[in-house]
Design an enzyme around this catalytic site. Sequence first.
Site, PDB file in Angstrom:
ATOM      1  N   THR A 108      27.603 -77.412   1.323  1.00 53.39           N
ATOM      2  CA  THR A 108      28.735 -76.477   1.460  1.00 53.39           C
ATOM      3  C   THR A 108      30.074 -77.201   1.602  1.00 53.39           C
ATOM      4  O   THR A 108      31.081 -76.794   1.000  1.00 53.39           O
ATOM      5  CB  THR A 108      28.492 -75.555   2.685  1.00 53.39           C
ATOM      6  N   GLU A 139       9.054 -79.903   5.405  1.00 54.33           N
ATOM      7  CA  GLU A 139       9.876 -79.257   6.449  1.00 54.33           C
ATOM      8  C   GLU A 139       8.975 -78.504   7.412  1.00 54.33           C
ATOM      9  O   GLU A 139       8.062 -77.789   7.008  1.00 54.33           O
ATOM     10  CB  GLU A 139      10.895 -78.305   5.807  1.00 54.33           C
ATOM     11  N   ASP A 165      15.476 -80.712  -3.855  1.00 59.77           N
ATOM     12  CA  ASP A 165      15.819 -80.133  -2.552  1.00 59.77           C
ATOM     13  C   ASP A 165      15.119 -78.775  -2.395  1.00 59.77           C
ATOM     14  O   ASP A 165      15.226 -77.913  -3.269  1.00 59.77           O
ATOM     15  CB  ASP A 165      17.355 -79.961  -2.523  1.00 59.77           C
ATOM     16  N   HIS A 166      14.409 -78.601  -1.283  1.00 57.88           N
ATOM     17  CA  HIS A 166      13.721 -77.331  -0.979  1.00 57.88           C
ATOM     18  C   HIS A 166      12.801 -76.871  -2.119  1.00 57.88           C
ATOM     19  O   HIS A 166      12.861 -75.707  -2.542  1.00 57.88           O
ATOM     20  CB  HIS A 166      14.732 -76.216  -0.652  1.00 57.88           C
ATOM     21  N   HIS A 192      21.984 -73.567   7.593  1.00 57.83           N
ATOM     22  CA  HIS A 192      22.505 -73.813   6.247  1.00 57.83           C
ATOM     23  C   HIS A 192      23.790 -73.026   5.964  1.00 57.83           C
ATOM     24  O   HIS A 192      23.930 -71.885   6.385  1.00 57.83           O
ATOM     25  CB  HIS A 192      21.484 -73.364   5.185  1.00 57.83           C
ATOM     26  N   SER A 209      19.159 -78.503  -5.864  1.00 55.56           N
ATOM     27  CA  SER A 209      18.609 -77.360  -5.119  1.00 55.56           C
ATOM     28  C   SER A 209      18.032 -76.329  -6.085  1.00 55.56           C
ATOM     29  O   SER A 209      18.159 -76.462  -7.312  1.00 55.56           O
ATOM     30  CB  SER A 209      19.720 -76.700  -4.302  1.00 55.56           C
TER      31      SER A 209
HETATM   32  O1  G3H Z   1      19.481 -78.677   1.505  1.00 52.76           O
HETATM   33  C1  G3H Z   1      20.714 -78.671   1.524  1.00 52.76           C
HETATM   34  C2  G3H Z   1      21.436 -78.757   2.760  1.00 52.76           C
HETATM   35  O2  G3H Z   1      20.671 -78.572   3.847  1.00 52.76           O
HETATM   36  C3  G3H Z   1      22.890 -78.430   2.764  1.00 52.76           C
HETATM   37  O3  G3H Z   1      23.341 -77.652   3.841  1.00 52.76           O
HETATM   38  O4  G3H Z   1      25.255 -76.473   2.753  1.00 52.76           O
HETATM   39  O5  G3H Z   1      25.002 -76.519   5.199  1.00 52.76           O
HETATM   40  O6  G3H Z   1      25.639 -78.581   3.987  1.00 52.76           O
HETATM   41  P1  G3H Z   1      24.889 -77.301   3.954  1.00 52.76           P
HETATM   42 ZN    ZN Z   2      18.613 -77.661   3.235  1.00 53.81          ZN
END
Ligand code: G3H
Ligand code: ZN
Length: 306
Positions: free
Chosen positions: A233, A134, A82-83, A180, A50
Amino acid sequence: MPLVTPTEVYKQAMAQRFAIGAFNVNNMEAVQAIVEAAQEERAPVFIQVSQGAIRYAGLAYAAGLVKIAASLVDVPVILHLDHGTDFEQNVMCLRAGFTSLMYDGSKKPFEENVAITKRVVEIAHIVGIPVEAELGQVLQSTDGVSEEQVRAAMTDPDQAKLFIELTGADSLAVAIGSVHAMRSAEAELDIDRLRAIRAKVNVPLVLHGSSGVKEDSIREAIEHGICKINVATYLNQAFVQGLRETIEKMPYEPDYRKHLQVAREYVKERVREKIRLFGSNGRIDSTGGFVSPRTVHRAVDLGALE
Ligand code: G3H
Ligand code: ZN
């Protein structure tokens, strides 16, 4: 084995209706926990980096750790951004050896999201790397979002169809009710919306913010086209719990490996649990290839009888 791209993995997931876990990492222990669980469960896996992880560990360390981890196991490992924030970051990740990219233009106006996603797709496809995009917004629980806000940010099925046609993105992160960074699994997904998106869009669909989603809702979402599920998370909570417990037990122990190894074990067990929930366990044979669907079901049935 060396890192792989998600192309074949997605094909299998779509055909056999399972989802691949996409687990976020920040350090070596988390990477080890994920590949060890994936290896033991014979599951393909995304390990993803991330923006926070890039700031914390740095792109080179993150990529290096995942490449080493993949080389030590014989199940498919995909290194995913990621993102991704912009075109330039995606190019840097291509150079660093990522085998899967994401450009997240979900906060931008539709046209701008389309234009940048398209540029990322064009350059990534030159070297055979797929791109996740996205549309709609998966919001942040830390921003204190209301149900109305979550609903208003959901993905529109017709817009999703147009978006994929215009961009050529290989997979699509959809906003269908998750948020998230929720600390407990309370959310239910809008499965009707997911079905409507699935009816119009034939690329693999991605669920973000899964830590806050009820298990039954996740199972249903996999039935209706979710092929990649992001988890951060829920793993971070396990890591901190492991640290907290050992520090409470041994507050003056200076050998921090004693704390970190418990944290690593806790993360590993949660990854295993998610792999089984997503149905990606038992998919990979001893040569690193996909087993036939009939064999998978037998293995699962036998497992249930034990
Ligand atoms: O891009 C990462 C995720 O969407 C993680 O989401 O922390 O709610 O599991 P989360
Ligand atoms: Zn995410």
